[in-house]
Design a protein around this motif. Structure first.
Motif, PDB file in Angstrom:
ATOM      1  N   PRO A   1     -19.986 -23.359   3.240  1.00  0.00           N
ATOM      2  CA  PRO A   1     -18.602 -24.996   2.333  1.00  0.00           C
ATOM      3  C   PRO A   1     -17.792 -24.846   1.582  1.00  0.00           C
ATOM      4  O   PRO A   1     -16.313 -24.514   1.397  1.00  0.00           O
ATOM      5  CB  PRO A   1     -19.659 -26.080   3.136  1.00  0.00           C
ATOM      6  CG  PRO A   1     -20.972 -25.289   2.246  1.00  0.00           C
ATOM      7  CD  PRO A   1     -21.120 -24.178   3.108  1.00  0.00           C
ATOM      8  N   PHE A   2     -18.911 -23.575   1.191  1.00  0.00           N
ATOM      9  CA  PHE A   2     -17.685 -23.169  -0.374  1.00  0.00           C
ATOM     10  C   PHE A   2     -17.878 -22.282  -0.617  1.00  0.00           C
ATOM     11  O   PHE A   2     -18.479 -21.115  -0.456  1.00  0.00           O
ATOM     12  CB  PHE A   2     -18.377 -24.153  -1.653  1.00  0.00           C
ATOM     13  CG  PHE A   2     -18.032 -25.577  -1.178  1.00  0.00           C
ATOM     14  CD1 PHE A   2     -17.227 -26.247  -1.814  1.00  0.00           C
ATOM     15  CD2 PHE A   2     -19.768 -26.247  -1.358  1.00  0.00           C
ATOM     16  CE1 PHE A   2     -17.076 -28.047  -1.140  1.00  0.00           C
ATOM     17  CE2 PHE A   2     -19.782 -27.598  -1.376  1.00  0.00           C
ATOM     18  CZ  PHE A   2     -18.589 -28.758  -0.953  1.00  0.00           C
ATOM     19  N   LEU A   3     -16.618 -21.121  -2.142  1.00  0.00           N
ATOM     20  CA  LEU A   3     -16.727 -19.825  -2.075  1.00  0.00           C
ATOM     21  C   LEU A   3     -17.848 -19.239  -2.154  1.00  0.00           C
ATOM     22  O   LEU A   3     -18.407 -18.322  -2.453  1.00  0.00           O
ATOM     23  CB  LEU A   3     -15.953 -20.071  -3.005  1.00  0.00           C
ATOM     24  CG  LEU A   3     -14.199 -20.809  -3.258  1.00  0.00           C
ATOM     25  CD1 LEU A   3     -13.663 -20.567  -3.902  1.00  0.00           C
ATOM     26  CD2 LEU A   3     -13.709 -19.785  -2.185  1.00  0.00           C
ATOM     27  N   LEU A   4     -18.955 -19.923  -3.143  1.00  0.00           N
ATOM     28  CA  LEU A   4     -20.381 -19.794  -3.218  1.00  0.00           C
ATOM     29  C   LEU A   4     -21.630 -19.913  -2.990  1.00  0.00           C
ATOM     30  O   LEU A   4     -22.686 -19.616  -2.867  1.00  0.00           O
ATOM     31  CB  LEU A   4     -20.920 -20.222  -5.152  1.00  0.00           C
ATOM     32  CG  LEU A   4     -19.469 -19.326  -6.153  1.00  0.00           C
ATOM     33  CD1 LEU A   4     -20.000 -19.919  -7.140  1.00  0.00           C
ATOM     34  CD2 LEU A   4     -19.147 -18.123  -5.915  1.00  0.00           C
ATOM     35  N   GLY A   5     -21.862 -20.835  -1.739  1.00  0.00           N
ATOM     36  CA  GLY A   5     -22.112 -21.198  -1.140  1.00  0.00           C
ATOM     37  C   GLY A   5     -22.639 -22.690  -0.522  1.00  0.00           C
ATOM     38  O   GLY A   5     -21.327 -23.175  -0.237  1.00  0.00           O
ATOM     39  N   ASP A   6     -23.427 -23.334  -0.194  1.00  0.00           N
ATOM     40  CA  ASP A   6     -23.870 -24.613  -0.139  1.00  0.00           C
ATOM     41  C   ASP A   6     -22.872 -25.153  -1.664  1.00  0.00           C
ATOM     42  O   ASP A   6     -22.991 -26.907  -1.080  1.00  0.00           O
ATOM     43  CB  ASP A   6     -24.856 -24.768  -0.037  1.00  0.00           C
ATOM     44  CG  ASP A   6     -25.395 -24.201   1.080  1.00  0.00           C
ATOM     45  OD1 ASP A   6     -24.455 -23.853   1.886  1.00  0.00           O
ATOM     46  OD2 ASP A   6     -27.254 -23.308   2.102  1.00  0.00           O
ATOM     47  N   SER A   7     -22.824 -25.164  -2.331  1.00  0.00           N
ATOM     48  CA  SER A   7     -22.461 -25.803  -3.682  1.00  0.00           C
ATOM     49  C   SER A   7     -21.059 -25.650  -3.781  1.00  0.00           C
ATOM     50  O   SER A   7     -21.023 -24.513  -4.157  1.00  0.00           O
ATOM     51  CB  SER A   7     -24.063 -26.116  -4.447  1.00  0.00           C
ATOM     52  OG  SER A   7     -24.427 -26.274  -3.770  1.00  0.00           O
ATOM     53  N   ALA A   8     -20.501 -26.748  -4.342  1.00  0.00           N
ATOM     54  CA  ALA A   8     -18.911 -26.876  -4.852  1.00  0.00           C
ATOM     55  C   ALA A   8     -19.490 -25.880  -6.697  1.00  0.00           C
ATOM     56  O   ALA A   8     -20.159 -26.613  -7.315  1.00  0.00           O
ATOM     57  CB  ALA A   8     -18.341 -28.334  -4.856  1.00  0.00           C
ATOM     58  N   SER A   9     -18.390 -25.621  -6.961  1.00  0.00           N
ATOM     59  CA  SER A   9     -18.297 -25.076  -8.156  1.00  0.00           C
ATOM     60  C   SER A   9     -16.964 -24.933  -8.815  1.00  0.00           C
ATOM     61  O   SER A   9     -16.447 -25.580  -8.333  1.00  0.00           O
ATOM     62  CB  SER A   9     -18.937 -23.068  -8.055  1.00  0.00           C
ATOM     63  OG  SER A   9     -17.767 -22.438  -7.877  1.00  0.00           O
ATOM     64  N   ALA A  10     -16.879 -24.702 -10.339  1.00  0.00           N
ATOM     65  CA  ALA A  10     -15.442 -24.721 -10.496  1.00  0.00           C
ATOM     66  C   ALA A  10     -13.766 -24.562  -9.723  1.00  0.00           C
ATOM     67  O   ALA A  10     -13.320 -24.646  -9.649  1.00  0.00           O
ATOM     68  CB  ALA A  10     -15.934 -24.764 -12.076  1.00  0.00           C
ATOM     69  N   ALA A  11     -15.122 -23.053  -9.370  1.00  0.00           N
ATOM     70  CA  ALA A  11     -14.128 -22.237  -8.911  1.00  0.00           C
ATOM     71  C   ALA A  11     -13.460 -23.024  -7.152  1.00  0.00           C
ATOM     72  O   ALA A  11     -12.578 -22.926  -6.972  1.00  0.00           O
ATOM     73  CB  ALA A  11     -14.900 -20.710  -8.897  1.00  0.00           C
ATOM     74  N   ASP A  12     -14.185 -23.425  -6.935  1.00  0.00           N
ATOM     75  CA  ASP A  12     -14.037 -24.252  -5.579  1.00  0.00           C
ATOM     76  C   ASP A  12     -12.809 -25.393  -6.033  1.00  0.00           C
ATOM     77  O   ASP A  12     -11.799 -25.753  -4.929  1.00  0.00           O
ATOM     78  CB  ASP A  12     -15.225 -24.794  -4.992  1.00  0.00           C
ATOM     79  CG  ASP A  12     -16.290 -24.115  -3.710  1.00  0.00           C
ATOM     80  OD1 ASP A  12     -15.740 -23.113  -3.001  1.00  0.00           O
ATOM     81  OD2 ASP A  12     -17.059 -23.898  -4.667  1.00  0.00           O
ATOM     82  N   LEU A  13     -13.081 -25.918  -7.188  1.00  0.00           N
ATOM     83  CA  LEU A  13     -11.839 -26.728  -7.439  1.00  0.00           C
ATOM     84  C   LEU A  13     -10.808 -26.730  -8.081  1.00  0.00           C
ATOM     85  O   LEU A  13      -9.967 -27.252  -7.783  1.00  0.00           O
ATOM     86  CB  LEU A  13     -12.541 -27.766  -8.445  1.00  0.00           C
ATOM     87  CG  LEU A  13     -13.732 -28.683  -8.605  1.00  0.00           C
ATOM     88  CD1 LEU A  13     -14.890 -29.072 -10.265  1.00  0.00           C
ATOM     89  CD2 LEU A  13     -14.166 -29.637  -7.968  1.00  0.00           C
ATOM     90  N   TYR A  14     -11.313 -25.053  -8.510  1.00  0.00           N
ATOM     91  CA  TYR A  14      -9.065 -25.065  -8.826  1.00  0.00           C
ATOM     92  C   TYR A  14      -8.900 -24.224  -7.699  1.00  0.00           C
ATOM     93  O   TYR A  14      -7.101 -24.372  -8.017  1.00  0.00           O
ATOM     94  CB  TYR A  14      -9.957 -23.266  -9.599  1.00  0.00           C
ATOM     95  CG  TYR A  14      -8.664 -23.492 -10.436  1.00  0.00           C
ATOM     96  CD1 TYR A  14      -7.738 -23.967 -11.550  1.00  0.00           C
ATOM     97  CD2 TYR A  14      -8.002 -21.535 -10.568  1.00  0.00           C
ATOM     98  CE1 TYR A  14      -6.939 -23.435 -12.022  1.00  0.00           C
ATOM     99  CE2 TYR A  14      -7.059 -21.561 -10.850  1.00  0.00           C
ATOM    100  CZ  TYR A  14      -6.543 -21.906 -11.681  1.00  0.00           C
ATOM    101  OH  TYR A  14      -5.273 -21.856 -12.687  1.00  0.00           O
TER     102      TYR A  14
END
Length: 209
Positions: free
Chosen positions: A153-166
């Motif tokens: 679901p997110f760029l690094l896996g199951d959890s959102a990171s600052a990269a997803d926010l950017y």
């Protein structure tokens, strides 16, 4: 306390989102861009030497520019929030990759699309500049879509990171939301998830005004 110099509907959304997500105390100073406040000599001297927005004044008085740098810095200040992999985490490399991809590939393409006058060689070039920008934007988003092809679901896996926010900030900027959703459904889903977060939605609401 941090101080964010910002304006609505701009790249200052990303650092404001990180400030909200991390819970770090900050002051938001709204810059009157319509009046050219950011182009004043005082602003260039004291805030951003190029007269751009955003800028982030750190608690020690140092001023940081470049939104991606602010995002990395703020996420690292609050490791307990889980927005940035640790330096020794294998996910740190793709995390930095996507953040820099946003700053170096997506962001400049949008600047060319919405500010073609910055890039024209002669009068009448604007439409050609915008056409090239649209192609660059579509190509860049296709790569992000492929990065989510394994169902994460997110760029690094199951959890959102600052990269997803950017990256999620730039996903809001597409000129044709319907076409974007059709071409990049996984990125569109990521975007929806990012801005459904309470802290992120608070920052987004401020930028919509």
């Amino acid at each position: 306390m941090h101080t964010l110099y910002w304006k609505p509907q701009s790249g200052s959304l990303a650092p404001m989102t990180l400030l909200e997500e991390t819970g770090l105390p900050y002051e938001a100073v709204k810059v009157n861009a319509d009046a050219g406040e950011h182009k004043s000599e005082a602003y260039k001297r004291d805030v951003h030497p190029l007269g751009l927005i955003p800028a982030l004044r750190l608690p020690d008085g140092t001023v940081m520019i470049e939104s991606a740098a602010m995002v990395i810095y703020l996420a690292d200040l609050a490791p307990q929030k889980g927005l940035a992999p640790a330096l020794t985490d294998p996910k740190r490399a793709p995390y930095l990759q996507w953040l820099v991809y946003g700053a170096a590939t997506l962001y400049p393409a949008y600047i060319r699309l919405y500010h073609p006058d910055y890039h024209r060689v002669r009068e009448g070039d604007d439409e050609a500049v915008k056409a090239l920008a649209r192609t660059a934007i579509d190509t860049a988003w296709a790569a992000v879509e492929r990065g989510l092809a394994d169902g994460r679901p997110f760029l690094l896996g199951d959890s959102a990171s600052a990269a997803d926010l950017y990256i999620g900030m730039m996903a809001l900027w597409h000129p044709d939301p319907a076409a974007f959703k059709e071409a990049c459904p996984k990125v569109a889903t990521l975007r929806k998830a990012v801005w459904a977060r309470p802290a992120a939605s608070k920052a987004l609401a401020a930028h919509a005004k």
